[in-house]
Design a protein around this motif. Structure first.
Motif, PDB file in Angstrom:
ATOM      1  N   LEU A   1       0.846  -1.202   0.000  1.00  0.00           N
ATOM      2  CA  LEU A   1       0.000   0.000   0.000  1.00  0.00           C
ATOM      3  C   LEU A   1       0.883   1.254   0.000  1.00  0.00           C
ATOM      4  O   LEU A   1       0.579   2.245  -0.663  1.00  0.00           O
ATOM      5  N   VAL A   2       1.962   1.188   0.763  1.00  0.00           N
ATOM      6  CA  VAL A   2       2.887   2.330   0.818  1.00  0.00           C
ATOM      7  C   VAL A   2       3.495   2.556  -0.571  1.00  0.00           C
ATOM      8  O   VAL A   2       3.577   3.695  -1.051  1.00  0.00           O
ATOM      9  N   ALA A   3       3.871   1.468  -1.233  1.00  0.00           N
ATOM     10  CA  ALA A   3       4.450   1.593  -2.585  1.00  0.00           C
ATOM     11  C   ALA A   3       3.425   2.196  -3.542  1.00  0.00           C
ATOM     12  O   ALA A   3       3.764   3.062  -4.369  1.00  0.00           O
ATOM     13  N   ALA A   4       2.159   1.765  -3.434  1.00  0.00           N
ATOM     14  CA  ALA A   4       1.107   2.307  -4.310  1.00  0.00           C
ATOM     15  C   ALA A   4       0.917   3.802  -4.041  1.00  0.00           C
ATOM     16  O   ALA A   4       0.752   4.597  -4.974  1.00  0.00           O
ATOM     17  N   ALA A   5       0.975   4.179  -2.774  1.00  0.00           N
ATOM     18  CA  ALA A   5       0.812   5.592  -2.416  1.00  0.00           C
ATOM     19  C   ALA A   5       1.979   6.428  -2.943  1.00  0.00           C
ATOM     20  O   ALA A   5       1.795   7.509  -3.494  1.00  0.00           O
ATOM     21  N   LYS A   6       3.193   5.889  -2.796  1.00  0.00           N
ATOM     22  CA  LYS A   6       4.386   6.605  -3.284  1.00  0.00           C
ATOM     23  C   LYS A   6       4.309   6.793  -4.806  1.00  0.00           C
ATOM     24  O   LYS A   6       4.720   7.816  -5.332  1.00  0.00           O
ATOM     25  N   ALA A   7       3.789   5.767  -5.498  1.00  0.00           N
ATOM     26  CA  ALA A   7       3.730   5.836  -6.965  1.00  0.00           C
ATOM     27  C   ALA A   7       2.719   6.882  -7.425  1.00  0.00           C
ATOM     28  O   ALA A   7       2.828   7.416  -8.526  1.00  0.00           O
ATOM     29  N   ARG A   8       1.731   7.190  -6.603  1.00  0.00           N
ATOM     30  CA  ARG A   8       0.604   8.014  -7.032  1.00  0.00           C
ATOM     31  C   ARG A   8       0.590   9.417  -6.469  1.00  0.00           C
ATOM     32  O   ARG A   8      -0.020  10.311  -7.060  1.00  0.00           O
ATOM     33  N   CYS A   9       1.236   9.603  -5.333  1.00  0.00           N
ATOM     34  CA  CYS A   9       1.026  10.866  -4.602  1.00  0.00           C
ATOM     35  C   CYS A   9       2.335  11.633  -4.407  1.00  0.00           C
ATOM     36  O   CYS A   9       3.408  11.034  -4.333  1.00  0.00           O
ATOM     37  N   ASP A  10       2.202  12.941  -4.283  1.00  0.00           N
ATOM     38  CA  ASP A  10       3.383  13.779  -4.043  1.00  0.00           C
ATOM     39  C   ASP A  10       3.940  13.528  -2.645  1.00  0.00           C
ATOM     40  O   ASP A  10       5.150  13.555  -2.429  1.00  0.00           O
ATOM     41  N   ARG A  11       3.043  13.347  -1.696  1.00  0.00           N
ATOM     42  CA  ARG A  11       3.436  13.152  -0.291  1.00  0.00           C
ATOM     43  C   ARG A  11       2.756  11.914   0.244  1.00  0.00           C
ATOM     44  O   ARG A  11       1.624  11.614  -0.156  1.00  0.00           O
ATOM     45  N   VAL A  12       3.431  11.228   1.162  1.00  0.00           N
ATOM     46  CA  VAL A  12       2.837  10.011   1.732  1.00  0.00           C
ATOM     47  C   VAL A  12       2.985  10.036   3.257  1.00  0.00           C
ATOM     48  O   VAL A  12       4.073  10.293   3.783  1.00  0.00           O
ATOM     49  N   ILE A  13       1.875   9.777   3.926  1.00  0.00           N
ATOM     50  CA  ILE A  13       1.875   9.660   5.392  1.00  0.00           C
ATOM     51  C   ILE A  13       1.349   8.271   5.738  1.00  0.00           C
ATOM     52  O   ILE A  13       0.276   7.867   5.272  1.00  0.00           O
ATOM     53  N   VAL A  14       2.123   7.537   6.531  1.00  0.00           N
ATOM     54  CA  VAL A  14       1.680   6.227   7.022  1.00  0.00           C
ATOM     55  C   VAL A  14       1.203   6.428   8.454  1.00  0.00           C
ATOM     56  O   VAL A  14       1.908   7.055   9.257  1.00  0.00           O
ATOM     57  N   THR A  15       0.005   5.950   8.761  1.00  0.00           N
ATOM     58  CA  THR A  15      -0.474   6.080  10.136  1.00  0.00           C
ATOM     59  C   THR A  15      -0.408   4.730  10.826  1.00  0.00           C
ATOM     60  O   THR A  15      -0.667   3.690  10.214  1.00  0.00           O
TER      61      THR A  15
END
Ligand code: AMP
Length: 286
Positions: free
Chosen positions: A42-56
């Motif tokens: 999920l983190v990889a998918a977020a990094k691929a799609r978004c400028d910024r990523v926050i994991v909670t």
């Protein structure tokens, strides 16, 4: 680079303010920690799609209906931070329960319908806890995008419904289930399985695949499910909470996969409750 671990809402807002001002997308990956490759996908998918990523990381007391489950839930924050280092995320948001739910906290987000069955029926209050905390996490992080696993497929649908109903400005992305090589869906609770139980656990996926294949061949659901339950018991599962065929859009119960459907299961093995789901027929002509 190791991401900063933030525990105060003020610090989180200081972090996101310039992102918002710059019009950047903020991808959020809500987790309860004890991170594994499913979370990291999920983190990889977020990094691929978004400028910024926050994991909670927040073990949300409101979504546990069983106090022992909450107490025993694995907590591995230092290891989690280490696993995230290679993803170069912008922050780990690790709020404290007392601040998330201060005294006099009185608001619940509750999604009707989708929550009546399966996890909702077997874990009273669970989805109210999920919907409430996800709403808070979305607003705290100023999420524009959020990433959820199909492993918790009912949760994914509940979060989508809630996001639409409340006009939350967040795009919810569903990501495929990551499995171990023997088919067992990765889950934090797998850490609680003894070595012996761990060798037996893949039977859940094996039986689900067998039932799905039987359905594709035109087999009868009840017969297939009865055999599946019996084989799970032989494999050491003590209780099957449900083994259901349901429509993939609305979770309506089905007898035959005559529309896009998924097979859902929850079962207990040596005191650990495992859940899984698989697509039966993504491509049914309607
Ligand atoms: P949890 O920490 O169990 O609350 O899960 C956090 C997020 O990770 C949820 O969106 C889950 O659906 C997702 N997730 C958990 N296990 C997996 C997996 N094996 N594959 C993909 N996503 C997963």
């Amino acid at each position: 680079m190791t991401a900063p671990i933030l525990r105060n809402l003020g610090d989180l807002r200081d972090l996101t303010r310039p992102f918002i001002r710059a019009g950047e997308t903020i991808g959020v990956v809500p987790t309860m920690g004890a991170l594994h490759d499913g979370h990291l996908s999920l983190v990889a998918a977020a990094k691929a799609r978004c400028d910024r990523v926050i994991v909670t990381i927040f073990v949300n007391p409101k979504q546990f209906n069983n106090p022992d489950d909450l107490k025993n839930y694995p907590r591995t924050e230092v290891e989690d931070a280490r696993k995230l280092a290679r993803f170069d995320v912008d922050a780990l948001w690790v709020p404290e329960a007392e601040r998330m739910y201060p005294p006099h906290f009185a608001t619940t987000v509750s999604v009707a319908g989708l929550t009546d069955v399966m996890e909702g029926a077997h874990r009273p209050g669970h989805f109210d806890g999920v919907a409430t905390v996800v709403t808070k996490l979305f607003t705290q992080t100023a999420a524009t995008d959020a990433f959820f696993g199909e492993k918790d497929y009912q949760q994914l649908l509940v979060v989508r419904r809630m996001t639409r109903d409340l006009d939350l400005p967040v795009t919810v992305h569903g990501c495929p289930t990551i499995r171990d090589i023997d088919g067992l869906a990765l889950a934090s609770r797998n850490l609680l399985l003894s070595d012996r139980a761990r060798t037996r656990a893949p039977a859940l996926f094996t039986e689900m695949e067998r039932i799905a294949e039987g359905l594709r061949q035109g087999g009868d659901l009840e017969t297939l499910a009865t055999r599946g339950r019996a084989r799970l018991e032989t494999a050491g599962f003590t209780w099957v909470d449900y083994l259901d065929l349901r429509g993939q859009e609305n979770l309506a119960r089905l007898d035959t996969p005559d529309r896009p459907a998924r097979l859902f299961a929850a079962a207990r093995l040596a005191g650990v409750r495992l859940i899984d789901n698989i697509a039966v027929n993504d491509q049914v002509a309607l």
